[in-house]
Motif scaffolding. Structure first.
Motif, mmCIF file in Angstrom:
data_model
loop_
_atom_site.group_PDB
_atom_site.id
_atom_site.type_symbol
_atom_site.label_atom_id
_atom_site.label_comp_id
_atom_site.label_asym_id
_atom_site.label_seq_id
_atom_site.Cartn_x
_atom_site.Cartn_y
_atom_site.Cartn_z
ATOM 1 N N LEU A 198 4.690 92.294 27.748
ATOM 2 C CA LEU A 198 3.902 91.072 27.822
ATOM 3 C C LEU A 198 4.723 89.879 27.343
ATOM 4 C CD1 LEU A 198 1.006 89.834 28.263
ATOM 5 C CD2 LEU A 198 0.618 90.264 25.834
ATOM 6 N N LEU A 199 4.775 88.835 28.152
ATOM 7 C CA LEU A 199 5.448 87.597 27.765
ATOM 8 C C LEU A 199 4.408 86.621 27.248
ATOM 9 C CD1 LEU A 199 7.890 85.677 27.616
ATOM 10 C CD2 LEU A 199 7.382 85.022 29.991
ATOM 11 N N ASP A 200 4.546 86.242 25.991
ATOM 12 C CA ASP A 200 3.647 85.259 25.389
ATOM 13 C C ASP A 200 4.191 83.859 25.656
ATOM 14 O OD1 ASP A 200 1.674 84.026 23.946
ATOM 15 O OD2 ASP A 200 2.558 84.451 21.992
ATOM 16 N N THR A 201 3.288 82.911 25.898
ATOM 17 C CA THR A 201 3.701 81.517 26.095
ATOM 18 C C THR A 201 2.838 80.622 25.223
ATOM 19 O OG1 THR A 201 2.149 81.164 27.937
ATOM 20 C CG2 THR A 201 4.360 81.957 28.497
ATOM 21 N N PRO A 202 3.375 79.512 24.740
ATOM 22 C CA PRO A 202 2.571 78.580 23.932
ATOM 23 C C PRO A 202 1.464 77.951 24.769
ATOM 24 C CG PRO A 202 4.924 78.180 23.651
ATOM 25 C CD PRO A 202 4.779 79.105 24.818
ATOM 26 N N GLY A 203 0.428 77.507 24.096
ATOM 27 C CA GLY A 203 -0.670 76.829 24.792
ATOM 28 C C GLY A 203 -0.192 75.546 25.449
ATOM 29 N N ILE A 204 -0.707 75.269 26.632
ATOM 30 C CA ILE A 204 -0.259 74.087 27.367
ATOM 31 C C ILE A 204 -1.444 73.274 27.877
ATOM 32 C CG2 ILE A 204 0.022 75.533 29.434
ATOM 33 C CD1 ILE A 204 2.139 73.595 30.423
ATOM 34 N N LEU A 205 -1.448 72.003 27.522
ATOM 35 C CA LEU A 205 -2.409 71.057 28.069
ATOM 36 C C LEU A 205 -1.738 70.330 29.228
ATOM 37 C CD1 LEU A 205 -4.013 69.709 24.784
ATOM 38 C CD2 LEU A 205 -5.134 71.095 26.518
ATOM 39 N N TRP A 206 -2.399 69.323 29.777
ATOM 40 C CA TRP A 206 -1.821 68.657 30.934
ATOM 41 C C TRP A 206 -1.729 67.165 30.700
ATOM 42 C CZ3 TRP A 206 -5.966 71.661 30.404
ATOM 43 C CH2 TRP A 206 -7.240 71.192 30.687
ATOM 44 N N PRO A 207 -0.922 66.456 31.521
ATOM 45 C CA PRO A 207 -0.591 65.063 31.226
ATOM 46 C C PRO A 207 -1.779 64.119 31.125
ATOM 47 C CG PRO A 207 0.848 65.925 32.931
ATOM 48 C CD PRO A 207 -0.224 66.936 32.724
ATOM 49 N N LYS A 208 -2.770 64.287 31.988
ATOM 50 C CA LYS A 208 -3.875 63.323 32.025
ATOM 51 C C LYS A 208 -5.132 64.007 32.531
ATOM 52 C CE LYS A 208 -5.259 58.935 34.136
ATOM 53 N NZ LYS A 208 -4.902 57.892 35.109
ATOM 54 N N PHE A 209 -6.254 63.740 31.857
ATOM 55 C CA PHE A 209 -7.526 64.283 32.311
ATOM 56 C C PHE A 209 -8.178 63.282 33.258
ATOM 57 C CE2 PHE A 209 -6.988 67.729 29.711
ATOM 58 C CZ PHE A 209 -6.953 67.451 28.364
ATOM 59 N N GLU A 210 -8.395 63.717 34.497
ATOM 60 C CA GLU A 210 -9.065 62.847 35.458
ATOM 61 C C GLU A 210 -10.533 62.659 35.069
ATOM 62 O OE1 GLU A 210 -7.427 61.255 37.699
ATOM 63 O OE2 GLU A 210 -5.548 62.319 37.293
ATOM 64 N N ASP A 211 -11.120 63.683 34.500
ATOM 65 C CA ASP A 211 -12.515 63.633 34.068
ATOM 66 C C ASP A 211 -12.541 63.578 32.542
ATOM 67 O OD1 ASP A 211 -15.158 63.978 33.456
ATOM 68 O OD2 ASP A 211 -15.471 65.714 34.745
ATOM 69 N N PRO A 212 -13.052 62.494 31.965
ATOM 70 C CA PRO A 212 -13.066 62.388 30.494
ATOM 71 C C PRO A 212 -13.882 63.484 29.823
ATOM 72 C CG PRO A 212 -14.368 60.633 31.509
ATOM 73 C CD PRO A 212 -13.608 61.288 32.604
ATOM 74 N N GLU A 213 -14.846 64.078 30.539
ATOM 75 C CA GLU A 213 -15.641 65.163 29.961
ATOM 76 C C GLU A 213 -14.785 66.378 29.642
ATOM 77 O OE1 GLU A 213 -19.185 66.329 31.907
ATOM 78 O OE2 GLU A 213 -20.002 64.298 32.030
ATOM 79 N N VAL A 214 -13.716 66.583 30.411
ATOM 80 C CA VAL A 214 -12.805 67.706 30.149
ATOM 81 C C VAL A 214 -12.163 67.536 28.780
ATOM 82 C CG1 VAL A 214 -10.634 68.805 30.856
ATOM 83 C CG2 VAL A 214 -12.346 68.198 32.579
ATOM 84 N N GLY A 215 -11.679 66.330 28.495
ATOM 85 C CA GLY A 215 -11.074 66.054 27.197
ATOM 86 C C GLY A 215 -12.067 66.235 26.061
ATOM 87 N N LEU A 216 -13.287 65.780 26.274
ATOM 88 C CA LEU A 216 -14.317 65.941 25.255
ATOM 89 C C LEU A 216 -14.627 67.407 25.008
ATOM 90 C CD1 LEU A 216 -16.867 63.091 26.113
ATOM 91 C CD2 LEU A 216 -15.586 63.338 23.979
ATOM 92 N N ASN A 217 -14.776 68.178 26.077
ATOM 93 C CA ASN A 217 -15.089 69.600 25.927
ATOM 94 C C ASN A 217 -14.003 70.332 25.152
ATOM 95 O OD1 ASN A 217 -17.560 69.525 27.260
ATOM 96 N ND2 ASN A 217 -16.654 69.935 29.258
ATOM 97 N N LEU A 218 -12.747 70.037 25.475
ATOM 98 C CA LEU A 218 -11.631 70.664 24.761
ATOM 99 C C LEU A 218 -11.633 70.264 23.288
ATOM 100 C CD1 LEU A 218 -8.904 70.224 27.505
ATOM 101 C CD2 LEU A 218 -9.717 72.413 26.621
ATOM 102 N N ALA A 219 -11.960 68.997 23.027
ATOM 103 C CA ALA A 219 -12.019 68.521 21.642
ATOM 104 C C ALA A 219 -13.174 69.167 20.891
ATOM 105 C CB ALA A 219 -12.150 67.004 21.621
ATOM 106 N N PHE A 220 -14.334 69.285 21.544
ATOM 107 C CA PHE A 220 -15.485 69.945 20.912
ATOM 108 C C PHE A 220 -15.117 71.347 20.446
ATOM 109 C CE2 PHE A 220 -18.525 67.477 23.938
ATOM 110 C CZ PHE A 220 -18.486 66.367 23.108
ATOM 111 N N CYS A 221 -14.373 72.065 21.283
ATOM 112 C CA CYS A 221 -14.069 73.483 21.016
ATOM 113 C C CYS A 221 -12.803 73.690 20.197
ATOM 114 C CB CYS A 221 -13.976 74.241 22.340
ATOM 115 S SG CYS A 221 -15.556 74.320 23.218
ATOM 116 N N GLY A 222 -12.140 72.611 19.808
ATOM 117 C CA GLY A 222 -10.993 72.717 18.913
ATOM 118 C C GLY A 222 -9.657 72.931 19.579
ATOM 119 N N SER A 223 -9.549 72.675 20.892
ATOM 120 C CA SER A 223 -8.265 72.837 21.580
ATOM 121 C C SER A 223 -7.367 71.610 21.426
ATOM 122 C CB SER A 223 -8.491 73.122 23.074
ATOM 123 O OG SER A 223 -8.970 74.442 23.243
#
Length: 281
Positions: free
Chosen positions: A167-192
């Protein structure tokens, strides 16, 4: 609040390059997502990078999510052609199902190729969805560093499971820009996303608004409220009053209230909550 965050630090760029460089070496990709936000926790960049490679989706933190939605999302992802395993990586619930699935896949692939070769996999996902906890469960020992803060895992790690699979482990990766601001909020709510980069009072206020609309009974029950406020701020102040989070001069302690609501949502104390409902066909 959300749009001002630097979503794409250097180590995440390196993770993208790591995935690209090693994808040809693996037979299978294990994608870990958060069952509370099955859409927002699926990085579209990972989707682009992995392409047509067979995927196993781990619907992690299922114990914190609405069980009805867990079933719906499992069905949806299976219809899309993925293997799906609902899981609680913290207590190991679902790990035996995953190992059984991987063994069957390895046997079927070897039979098709008419040769015996150990399965090689890559594990991917956004920060703080439970990749390291899953790896530790698969290894049966402490190996990958874990924590409740996003961005703990760094660098490239090939690991050998007890059954010989790699198994190859990789660090967590987010992306450059959220087109939908709700995506950013959801990730923030859940601690990502690191709390240090956020205005927690504003974030908790947004969360209260979402819960007030979708899970009002759970919110009222947890904080012993007779009714919810007309606005999320009214509810937040009612929660503070019930908990005694009052500063000198009868001022509301918004920061303490915010941390309490966020912590109790993330730990499932408010209730089993899924922020993104599955729209079944």
């Amino acid at each position: 609040m959300i749009e001002n965050i630097n979503w794409y630090p250097g180590h995440m760029k390196k993770t993208r390059e790591l995935i690209q460089a090693n994808l040809k070496m693996v037979d299978l990709v294990i994608e870990v997502i958060d069952a509370r936000i099955p859409v927002s926790s699926r990085n579209p960049i990972i989707n682009d990078l992995v392409g047509g490679k067979q995927r196993v989706i781990i619907l992690n933190k299922m114990d914190l999510a609405d069980s009805r939605e867990n079933d719906r999302w499992t069905k949806q992802f299976k219809e899309e052609g993925h293997f799906v395993v609902p899981m609680n990586c913290m207590n190991g619930n679902g790990v035996s199902s995953l190992l059984s699935l991987l063994t069957k896949y390895q046997d079927a692939r070897n039979q098709e190729l008419s040769r015996k070769r150990t399965l090689r996999m890559m594990i991917v996902g956004v920060p703080n969805v439970g990749k390291s906890s899953l790896i530790n469960r698969l290894l049966g020992r402490k190996s990958a560093k874990t924590g409740d803060r996003p961005g703990v895992t760094r660098g490239k790690q090939w690991l050998t499971l007890s059954n010989g699979m790699q198994l190859l482990d990789t660090p967590g990766i987010l992306w450059p820009k959220f087109e939908d601001p709700e995506v950013g909020l959801n990730l923030a709510f859940c601690g990502s996303i690191r709390d240090e980069t956020m205005d927690l009072s504003s974030l908790a206020l947004e969360l209260i608004g979402v819960l007030q609309e979708n899970y009002p009974e759970e919110l009222m029950e947890r904080y012993k409220l007779i009714e919810l406020g007309e606005m999320p701020l009214d509810t937040m102040e009612a929660i503070a009053s019930k908990r005694g989070f009052i500063l000198s001069g009868k001022r509301i302690d918004y920061e303490r209230t915010a941390r309490t609501v966020l912590d109790e949502f993330r730990s499932g104390i408010i209730g089993k909550i899924t922020l993104e409902q599955c729209e079944e066909a």
